[in-house]
Motif scaffolding. Structure first.
Motif, PDB file in Angstrom:
ATOM      1  N   ILE A  88       0.835  -1.205   0.000  1.00 32.76           N
ATOM      2  CA  ILE A  88       0.000   0.000   0.000  1.00 32.76           C
ATOM      3  C   ILE A  88       0.864   1.247   0.000  1.00 32.76           C
ATOM      4  O   ILE A  88       0.611   2.221  -0.724  1.00 32.76           O
ATOM      5  CB  ILE A  88      -0.960  -0.009   1.207  1.00 32.76           C
ATOM      6  CG1 ILE A  88      -1.968  -1.143   1.071  1.00 32.76           C
ATOM      7  CG2 ILE A  88      -1.687   1.339   1.341  1.00 32.76           C
ATOM      8  CD1 ILE A  88      -2.890  -1.295   2.254  1.00 32.76           C
ATOM      9  N   GLU A  89       1.919   1.258   0.823  1.00 30.85           N
ATOM     10  CA  GLU A  89       2.820   2.416   0.883  1.00 30.85           C
ATOM     11  C   GLU A  89       3.531   2.624  -0.454  1.00 30.85           C
ATOM     12  O   GLU A  89       3.692   3.759  -0.914  1.00 30.85           O
ATOM     13  CB  GLU A  89       3.847   2.217   2.004  1.00 30.85           C
ATOM     14  CG  GLU A  89       3.258   2.323   3.403  1.00 30.85           C
ATOM     15  CD  GLU A  89       4.258   1.932   4.475  1.00 30.85           C
ATOM     16  OE1 GLU A  89       4.176   2.485   5.584  1.00 30.85           O
ATOM     17  OE2 GLU A  89       5.118   1.058   4.200  1.00 30.85           O
ATOM     18  N   LEU A  90       3.939   1.522  -1.078  1.00 27.54           N
ATOM     19  CA  LEU A  90       4.622   1.611  -2.360  1.00 27.54           C
ATOM     20  C   LEU A  90       3.690   2.178  -3.432  1.00 27.54           C
ATOM     21  O   LEU A  90       4.076   3.045  -4.226  1.00 27.54           O
ATOM     22  CB  LEU A  90       5.122   0.225  -2.777  1.00 27.54           C
ATOM     23  CG  LEU A  90       5.928   0.157  -4.089  1.00 27.54           C
ATOM     24  CD1 LEU A  90       7.169   1.017  -3.987  1.00 27.54           C
ATOM     25  CD2 LEU A  90       6.307  -1.294  -4.396  1.00 27.54           C
ATOM     26  N   LEU A  91       2.448   1.710  -3.430  1.00 28.51           N
ATOM     27  CA  LEU A  91       1.476   2.215  -4.398  1.00 28.51           C
ATOM     28  C   LEU A  91       1.180   3.696  -4.164  1.00 28.51           C
ATOM     29  O   LEU A  91       0.987   4.463  -5.116  1.00 28.51           O
ATOM     30  CB  LEU A  91       0.187   1.402  -4.325  1.00 28.51           C
ATOM     31  CG  LEU A  91       0.277  -0.052  -4.810  1.00 28.51           C
ATOM     32  CD1 LEU A  91      -1.035  -0.789  -4.543  1.00 28.51           C
ATOM     33  CD2 LEU A  91       0.635  -0.097  -6.288  1.00 28.51           C
ATOM     34  N   ALA A  92       1.155   4.084  -2.889  1.00 29.55           N
ATOM     35  CA  ALA A  92       0.905   5.497  -2.555  1.00 29.55           C
ATOM     36  C   ALA A  92       2.042   6.376  -3.061  1.00 29.55           C
ATOM     37  O   ALA A  92       1.815   7.472  -3.611  1.00 29.55           O
ATOM     38  CB  ALA A  92       0.736   5.656  -1.048  1.00 29.55           C
ATOM     39  N   ILE A  93       3.256   5.914  -2.918  1.00 28.97           N
ATOM     40  CA  ILE A  93       4.426   6.671  -3.392  1.00 28.97           C
ATOM     41  C   ILE A  93       4.396   6.800  -4.909  1.00 28.97           C
ATOM     42  O   ILE A  93       4.645   7.874  -5.474  1.00 28.97           O
ATOM     43  CB  ILE A  93       5.728   5.985  -2.927  1.00 28.97           C
ATOM     44  CG1 ILE A  93       5.879   6.114  -1.409  1.00 28.97           C
ATOM     45  CG2 ILE A  93       6.938   6.621  -3.630  1.00 28.97           C
ATOM     46  CD1 ILE A  93       7.024   5.300  -0.849  1.00 28.97           C
ATOM     47  N   ILE A  94       4.066   5.692  -5.575  1.00 28.10           N
ATOM     48  CA  ILE A  94       3.972   5.722  -7.041  1.00 28.10           C
ATOM     49  C   ILE A  94       2.895   6.707  -7.485  1.00 28.10           C
ATOM     50  O   ILE A  94       3.075   7.474  -8.453  1.00 28.10           O
ATOM     51  CB  ILE A  94       3.672   4.312  -7.592  1.00 28.10           C
ATOM     52  CG1 ILE A  94       4.876   3.385  -7.357  1.00 28.10           C
ATOM     53  CG2 ILE A  94       3.333   4.365  -9.088  1.00 28.10           C
ATOM     54  CD1 ILE A  94       4.625   1.937  -7.709  1.00 28.10           C
ATOM     55  N   ALA A  95       1.756   6.722  -6.774  1.00 27.17           N
ATOM     56  CA  ALA A  95       0.670   7.648  -7.118  1.00 27.17           C
ATOM     57  C   ALA A  95       1.101   9.098  -6.937  1.00 27.17           C
ATOM     58  O   ALA A  95       0.807   9.963  -7.771  1.00 27.17           O
ATOM     59  CB  ALA A  95      -0.553   7.353  -6.260  1.00 27.17           C
TER      60      ALA A  95
END
Length: 233
Positions: free
Chosen positions: A16-23
């Motif tokens: 989830i954190e990785l996806l948030a950073i990518i977003a």
């Protein structure tokens, strides 16, 4: 505590954190791209406005030297139409006919050498005062169109200078004389062709325009009225 136990307690990024950073990176990238595009568009519009002001200066000098008559947009030589207001100096054939245009009377007012060369004038993307930097044509570098009601088409055998006297223009601050063109091969517009021949979508503020009083501004399609096209209105 040994080094192995220290590493065993380190927590990595969750999905989830990785996806948030990518977003977040994606949003920032789109913002940066939008800002860069806006900056480039503004720079193009500013350069285009400068081009039109320089053309206006040339028109002013020409008019002062020719008894108050404006330059024409086209004249005729040996029965063939030759561009006038934005023409380059073409070479002459052995029989005296023009090959690709002639050196116009207006040319010396916008170029120290008399006119642009054919290469300068026709190369796609070339930077000169007759090509808007936002012109995306891949075939030529002609970025502006002249109002035929203001810069007249001089027919064969017509006596005199042939251009329109400045004093005949009722409201010069309203009348469009030269504007961004819609297509690079469109060099003119008139009362029955202005909608398709003027490049209203080239800049964010509309088409950049040189008015008959030699001021420069912009016009949107929905704001154009008859008085902006016809010098006698």
């Amino acid at each position: 505590m040994d080094s192995e136990s220290k590493f065993s307690h380190r927590r990595g990024f969750s999905l989830i954190e990785l996806l948030a950073i990518i977003a977040i990176i994606g949003v920032l990238s789109s913002v940066i791209i939008a800002v860069v595009h806006s900056t480039v568009s503004t720079a193009h519009s500013v350069e285009c406005t400068s081009n039109l002001r320089q053309i206006g200066n040339a028109v002013s000098l020409y008019t002062a030297d020719n008894g108050g008559y404006l330059p024409t947009w086209r004249t005729w030589t040996n029965g063939k139409g030759s561009w006038i207001w934005d023409n380059y100096a073409g070479t002459m054939n052995g029989d005296g006919t023009a090959n690709g245009g002639i050196l116009s009377g207006f040319a010396g007012y916008y170029s120290p050498g008399g006119s642009l060369t054919r290469t300068q004038f026709d190369t796609p993307g070339a930077r000169h005062i007759f090509n808007c930097p936002a012109n995306e044509s891949t075939t030529s570098s002609k970025g502006y169109a002249a109002n035929m009601k203001v810069m007249r088409d001089v027919s064969p055998g017509q006596p005199g200078i042939g251009g329109l006297p400045v004093v005949d223009i009722v409201y010069p601050g309203r009348v469009m004389m030269i504007a961004d063109n819609a297509l690079s091969n469109v060099r003119w517009f008139s009362t029955n062709s202005w909608e398709e021949n003027i490049g209203f979508t080239r800049h964010k503020t509309g088409a950049n325009v040189l008015f008959a009083d030699l001021s420069v501004g912009s016009m949107k399609l929905e704001d154009v009225k008859e008085e902006n096209l016809d010098p006698m209105e």
